[in-house]
Each structure stands twice: as C-alpha cells, then as structure tokens.
Design a protein around this motif. Structure first.
Motif, PDB file in Angstrom:
ATOM      1  N   LEU A  32       0.707  -1.234  -0.129  1.00  0.00           N
ATOM      2  CA  LEU A  32       0.022   0.230   0.000  1.00  0.00           C
ATOM      3  C   LEU A  32       0.763   1.149   0.001  1.00  0.00           C
ATOM      4  O   LEU A  32       0.251   2.353  -0.013  1.00  0.00           O
ATOM      5  N   ASP A  35      -0.140   3.855  -2.395  1.00  0.00           N
ATOM      6  CA  ASP A  35      -1.517   4.365  -2.150  1.00  0.00           C
ATOM      7  C   ASP A  35      -1.963   5.182  -1.208  1.00  0.00           C
ATOM      8  O   ASP A  35      -2.905   5.947  -0.926  1.00  0.00           O
ATOM      9  N   GLU A  92      -9.978   3.143  -1.165  1.00  0.00           N
ATOM     10  CA  GLU A  92      -9.372   3.429  -2.514  1.00  0.00           C
ATOM     11  C   GLU A  92      -8.555   2.397  -3.041  1.00  0.00           C
ATOM     12  O   GLU A  92      -8.393   1.962  -4.179  1.00  0.00           O
ATOM     13  N   ALA A  93      -7.620   2.184  -2.090  1.00  0.00           N
ATOM     14  CA  ALA A  93      -6.365   1.170  -2.313  1.00  0.00           C
ATOM     15  C   ALA A  93      -6.927  -0.317  -2.841  1.00  0.00           C
ATOM     16  O   ALA A  93      -5.929  -1.035  -3.482  1.00  0.00           O
ATOM     17  N   LYS A 101      -2.397  -7.157  -3.836  1.00  0.00           N
ATOM     18  CA  LYS A 101      -2.816  -6.220  -2.538  1.00  0.00           C
ATOM     19  C   LYS A 101      -3.651  -7.293  -1.468  1.00  0.00           C
ATOM     20  O   LYS A 101      -3.330  -7.363  -0.387  1.00  0.00           O
TER      21      LYS A 101
END
Length: 131
Positions: A32, A35, A92-93, A101
């Motif tokens: 992350l 992000d 959002e990530a 992810k």
C-alpha cells in the motif's frame, strides 16, 4: 516481517469468548506504500471460536488506517464466519480488487496469525473481496 502488537479493548457482550488483537504493519508489507501516506496500517482481528461473530461485525467500525477482520464459528451451521471492514481512507487502494494487495492480507492471516487453526485462505480472500 515484524508485527507490533497493540492492546485493544473490547466492549462487546461476547467479551468472555472474544479475542481482540491489533497488529501494526508498514504500508510496504501490504503493498500500500504507493496508495497511502501513512507510517502504519493496523490490522485488528476479532476472533471468537465459541460462537458467531456477526454481532461484533455489525457493532465495530474501523478507525483511520485500520482493517478489521472478524473470525467466528457459527454453531448452528457448523461453519466458520469471516468478514472484513476497511476504513474509507484505505478503500480506494482496494477498490480494484488487485490480487497482489488482497493476498498480502490473507497471507498474514494464514501464516502469521491462524497458522495453528483450520483456516481457509480461500474463504478469507472471498470475504476480503466482499469488503
């Protein structure tokens, strides 16, 4: 990978069966770092092997930079229950449901936290996709 455990308080009615653990992770450990602009991401785990986790899932809300994972056992259906909640600043990530992810969280759960349990990484991945 290193975990820093932070104590968490529990206010639910199932406190006698509910284990709550909070892990502090670096954004790079969850892929992350591109992000979010934060030093830490918190993975908070609510685990109840004696009963359903749905009541706790409905009650608890994630704080900033926090991912909540709920794991319980439903005695009526004889099946495990898994749910995730992700704070808005992290959603959002995860909105594109990128495998790399999502699987990072599942691997942390499977290999570092639930390694002694009969843990289904496929069920956890599905629950994370729903979050």
């Amino acid at each position: 990978m290193t975990f820093a455990v932070v104590k968490a308080q529990d206010t639910s009615e199932t406190a006698q069966y509910l284990n709550v653990t909070r892990y502090r992770l670096k954004p790079t450990e969850l892929a992350l770092h591109k992000d979010i602009n934060s030093e830490n991401v918190y993975l908070k785990i609510y685990k109840n092997h004696k009963g359903s986790i749905i009541e706790d899932y409905k009650f608890f809300k994630p704080k900033k930079n926090e991912i909540l994972f709920f794991y319980g056992f439903n005695n009526e259906t004889n099946k495990t229950e898994m749910f995730f909640k992700i704070h808005n600043n992290l959603k959002e990530a995860y909105k594109n449901k990128e495998f790399e992810k999502l699987i990072k969280i599942v691997k942390i759960l499977q290999y570092n936290i639930f390694y002694k349990d009969n843990f289904s990484s496929a069920d956890a991945y599905t629950a994370l996709e729903r979050a």
